[in-house]
Design a protein around this motif. Structure first.
Motif, PDB file in Angstrom:
ATOM      1  N   LEU A 160       0.842  -1.208   0.000  1.00  0.00           N
ATOM      2  CA  LEU A 160       0.000   0.000   0.000  1.00  0.00           C
ATOM      3  C   LEU A 160       0.876   1.256   0.000  1.00  0.00           C
ATOM      4  O   LEU A 160       0.667   2.180  -0.788  1.00  0.00           O
ATOM      5  CB  LEU A 160      -0.935  -0.005   1.211  1.00  0.00           C
ATOM      6  CG  LEU A 160      -2.033  -1.087   1.192  1.00  0.00           C
ATOM      7  CD1 LEU A 160      -2.685  -1.223   2.564  1.00  0.00           C
ATOM      8  CD2 LEU A 160      -3.090  -0.768   0.129  1.00  0.00           C
ATOM      9  N   PHE A 161       1.882   1.265   0.878  1.00  0.00           N
ATOM     10  CA  PHE A 161       2.785   2.422   0.923  1.00  0.00           C
ATOM     11  C   PHE A 161       3.562   2.554  -0.398  1.00  0.00           C
ATOM     12  O   PHE A 161       3.863   3.654  -0.839  1.00  0.00           O
ATOM     13  CB  PHE A 161       3.769   2.311   2.095  1.00  0.00           C
ATOM     14  CG  PHE A 161       3.235   2.841   3.401  1.00  0.00           C
ATOM     15  CD1 PHE A 161       2.407   2.058   4.191  1.00  0.00           C
ATOM     16  CD2 PHE A 161       3.557   4.127   3.846  1.00  0.00           C
ATOM     17  CE1 PHE A 161       1.904   2.538   5.409  1.00  0.00           C
ATOM     18  CE2 PHE A 161       3.066   4.613   5.055  1.00  0.00           C
ATOM     19  CZ  PHE A 161       2.244   3.817   5.838  1.00  0.00           C
ATOM     20  N   ALA A 162       3.873   1.413  -1.010  1.00  0.00           N
ATOM     21  CA  ALA A 162       4.658   1.441  -2.245  1.00  0.00           C
ATOM     22  C   ALA A 162       3.854   1.998  -3.427  1.00  0.00           C
ATOM     23  O   ALA A 162       4.423   2.481  -4.395  1.00  0.00           O
ATOM     24  CB  ALA A 162       5.158   0.036  -2.570  1.00  0.00           C
ATOM     25  N   ASN A 163       2.522   1.948  -3.321  1.00  0.00           N
ATOM     26  CA  ASN A 163       1.694   2.293  -4.483  1.00  0.00           C
ATOM     27  C   ASN A 163       0.884   3.574  -4.369  1.00  0.00           C
ATOM     28  O   ASN A 163       0.045   3.857  -5.226  1.00  0.00           O
ATOM     29  CB  ASN A 163       0.773   1.116  -4.824  1.00  0.00           C
ATOM     30  CG  ASN A 163       1.537   0.018  -5.533  1.00  0.00           C
ATOM     31  OD1 ASN A 163       1.870   0.126  -6.702  1.00  0.00           O
ATOM     32  ND2 ASN A 163       1.877  -1.027  -4.790  1.00  0.00           N
ATOM     33  N   ILE A 180       5.796   5.927  10.045  1.00  0.00           N
ATOM     34  CA  ILE A 180       6.966   6.720   9.633  1.00  0.00           C
ATOM     35  C   ILE A 180       8.013   5.815   8.968  1.00  0.00           C
ATOM     36  O   ILE A 180       8.611   6.181   7.959  1.00  0.00           O
ATOM     37  CB  ILE A 180       7.569   7.492  10.841  1.00  0.00           C
ATOM     38  CG1 ILE A 180       6.587   8.575  11.308  1.00  0.00           C
ATOM     39  CG2 ILE A 180       8.919   8.120  10.475  1.00  0.00           C
ATOM     40  CD1 ILE A 180       6.954   9.249  12.619  1.00  0.00           C
ATOM     41  N   TYR A 181       8.180   4.599   9.509  1.00  0.00           N
ATOM     42  CA  TYR A 181       9.125   3.638   8.929  1.00  0.00           C
ATOM     43  C   TYR A 181       8.784   3.345   7.457  1.00  0.00           C
ATOM     44  O   TYR A 181       9.636   3.437   6.565  1.00  0.00           O
ATOM     45  CB  TYR A 181       9.127   2.346   9.767  1.00  0.00           C
ATOM     46  CG  TYR A 181       9.746   1.175   9.045  1.00  0.00           C
ATOM     47  CD1 TYR A 181      11.136   0.997   9.001  1.00  0.00           C
ATOM     48  CD2 TYR A 181       8.934   0.245   8.374  1.00  0.00           C
ATOM     49  CE1 TYR A 181      11.695  -0.068   8.308  1.00  0.00           C
ATOM     50  CE2 TYR A 181       9.494  -0.827   7.682  1.00  0.00           C
ATOM     51  CZ  TYR A 181      10.873  -0.972   7.650  1.00  0.00           C
ATOM     52  OH  TYR A 181      11.424  -2.020   6.960  1.00  0.00           O
ATOM     53  N   HIS A 186       9.391   4.162   1.496  1.00  0.00           N
ATOM     54  CA  HIS A 186       8.799   4.331   0.163  1.00  0.00           C
ATOM     55  C   HIS A 186       8.685   5.789  -0.274  1.00  0.00           C
ATOM     56  O   HIS A 186       8.023   6.092  -1.267  1.00  0.00           O
ATOM     57  CB  HIS A 186       7.424   3.655   0.123  1.00  0.00           C
ATOM     58  CG  HIS A 186       7.505   2.162   0.246  1.00  0.00           C
ATOM     59  ND1 HIS A 186       8.051   1.359  -0.730  1.00  0.00           N
ATOM     60  CD2 HIS A 186       7.143   1.325   1.259  1.00  0.00           C
ATOM     61  CE1 HIS A 186       8.005   0.093  -0.333  1.00  0.00           C
ATOM     62  NE2 HIS A 186       7.468   0.047   0.863  1.00  0.00           N
ATOM     63  N   LYS A 187       9.299   6.699   0.515  1.00  0.00           N
ATOM     64  CA  LYS A 187       9.313   8.134   0.178  1.00  0.00           C
ATOM     65  C   LYS A 187       7.907   8.717   0.015  1.00  0.00           C
ATOM     66  O   LYS A 187       7.631   9.472  -0.933  1.00  0.00           O
ATOM     67  CB  LYS A 187      10.136   8.383  -1.094  1.00  0.00           C
ATOM     68  CG  LYS A 187      11.592   7.974  -0.957  1.00  0.00           C
ATOM     69  CD  LYS A 187      12.412   8.526  -2.115  1.00  0.00           C
ATOM     70  CE  LYS A 187      13.905   8.485  -1.915  1.00  0.00           C
ATOM     71  NZ  LYS A 187      14.451   7.219  -1.415  1.00  0.00           N
ATOM     72  N   ASN A 188       7.047   8.360   0.944  1.00  0.00           N
ATOM     73  CA  ASN A 188       5.676   8.890   0.892  1.00  0.00           C
ATOM     74  C   ASN A 188       5.598  10.266   1.524  1.00  0.00           C
ATOM     75  O   ASN A 188       6.456  10.664   2.317  1.00  0.00           O
ATOM     76  CB  ASN A 188       4.722   7.979   1.680  1.00  0.00           C
ATOM     77  CG  ASN A 188       4.711   6.571   1.186  1.00  0.00           C
ATOM     78  OD1 ASN A 188       5.412   5.723   1.713  1.00  0.00           O
ATOM     79  ND2 ASN A 188       3.923   6.316   0.160  1.00  0.00           N
TER      80      ASN A 188
END
Ligand code: DOR
Ligand code: ZN
Ligand code: ZN
Length: 398
Positions: A160-163, A180-181, A186-188
């Motif tokens: 989910l964070f990656a997309n 936060i991790y 994933h630079k969100n």
């Protein structure tokens, strides 16, 4: 053309503002143009309309609690001209069709500008995120709350964070560090909803000191109540915290560590709250007046209020043409009697749920009227709500 005369702006200067076709076209100390309509602000405080990045308006699904009409009217009563709705509606907003359904509902019913947080599905909807356009963020629940949206599987979380570039989280305690991790990995751009505890503030401080694009929201109830005051009606997620936490939140608002004020307006019927554990309270009718009251007690400038509840939400989510009183921006305003205190009464409640935890509370300021695209959409004296033809879905410049 509509001319707003003698408006006190958030930097304490007084201006005339000319509006044409929904947009601010001129700001000057004195404008003598022949407008069709002149609104004399009479030295009252005029702020850019509030942007509430965190509401649960229950449409579709639970109209007895709130729907897009009652929720957005309550927002206007509170000086909020743009809202971003959360995905734990029914059906959950976790698919293309559900998002389209919400768009249609708000297009028809909304009295404010509106936007949506899309929902993370615990069964993993990361593959469809590329088909979703113009949403504020992907909202992920890292703790249990209303609506069965909790994501527990770390592999799903990672996807989910990656997309999705923009992520909003319901995260409490340790879960803040977890969010936060993943955001760092994933630079969100991460929006932390309803920060409520001192320990969470430390995690945020750490992340911000590494220059990560991480933003934090505080809700009125975590600042104005603590757990010693908890009753069935005052139960929400995160729960009320200690007076130490309250003080830490105040300090963090004061220092600028906190970026936004958001209501987490989450209406339930009193009967539901009395029967069983039900998370959430309403508040959007009063959130700006509560912030102005707090701001007066804390000696904050009007600029700080405008930043927390309008300019910063605009900047974080990159909302086009909102959140500033400047040439070329949309003429969404709230006109405030900044020194007219009153005591909140039941008759002030607009939300469909019909109650407020702030009943009997004295606030130091009074919303006089609200404008979208220069058109009056709410007037306290006349008790009127109107739909502006300039009301629209928010657009994110990304
Ligand atoms: O108290 C809450 N109520 N917290 C949430 O996270 C969800 C909300 C709701 O939708 O009722
Ligand atoms: Zn939440
Ligand atoms: Zn919420």
């Amino acid at each position: 053309m509509i001319l707003f005369k003698n408006a006190l702006l958030s930097d304490n200067s007084t201006w005339d503002i000319l509006v044409n076709d929904g947009t601010i076209v001129q700001l000057d100390s004195k404008i003598t143009s022949s407008a069709d309509t002149t609104i004399n602000c009479d030295g009252r405080l005029l702020l850019s309309g509030m942007i509430d990045s965190h509401v649960h308006f229950r449409d579709p699904g639970f109209p007895q609690k709130e729907d897009a009409t009652s929720g957005t009217k309550a927002a206007l009563r509170g000086g909020v001209t743009s809202i971003i709705d959360m995905p734990n509606t029914d059906p959950l907003c976790v698919g293309v069709a559900e998002l389209e359904q919400k768009r249609n509902i708000y297009n028809e019913k909304s009295y404010t500008n509106y936007g949506f947080h899309f929902g993370a599905d615990a069964r993993d909807n990361s593959k469809i995120l590329k088909d979703i356009s113009n949403v504020a963020s992907l909202k992920i629940f890292l703790n249990e709350s209303t609506g069965h949206m909790l994501v527990t599987d770390d592999i799903v979380l990672d996807k989910l964070f990656a997309n999705s570039l923009y992520i909003a989280v319901h995260a409490e305690g340790e879960a803040v560090d977890k969010a936060i991790y993943y955001a760092k990995k994933h630079k969100n751009i991460l929006y932390l909803c309803h920060i409520s505890q001192a320990e969470e503030l430390q995690m945020i401080q750490m992340a911000k000191s590494q220059n990560l694009p991480i933003f934090a929201e505080v809700c009125p109830h975590h600042v104005l109540f603590n757990k010693a005051e908890e009753t069935n009606l005052l139960i929400m997620k995160p729960r009320l915290r200690t007076s130490n936490d309250q003080n830490a939140l105040l300090k963090a608002l004061d220092s600028g560590l906190i970026d936004t004020w958001g209501t987490d307006h989450a209406p339930h019927l009193i009967s539901e709250k009395e029967e069983k554990l039900t998370y959430g309270i309403p508040s959007i009718e009063f959130s700006l007046e509560l912030l102005l009251t707090l701001s007066k007690e804390m000696n904050w400038s009007y600029d700080r209020v405008a930043k927390l509840y309008s300019a910063n939400p605009r900047q974080i989510f990159k909302i086009s043409k909102k959140g500033r009183i400047a040439q070329g921006y949309d003429a969404d305003f709230v006109l405030i009697e900044q020194d007219t205190p009153y005591v909140i009464q039941e008759s002030d409640v607009i939300s469909q749920c019909g109650w407020t935890p702030y009943l009997g509370r004295k606030v130091s300021a009074n919303i006089h009227s609200t404008y979208i695209g220069g058109e009056e959409v709410y007037n306290k004296e006349h008790k009127t709500f109107n739909k502006s033809k300039y009301t629209k879905e928010l657009y994110y410049e990304r």
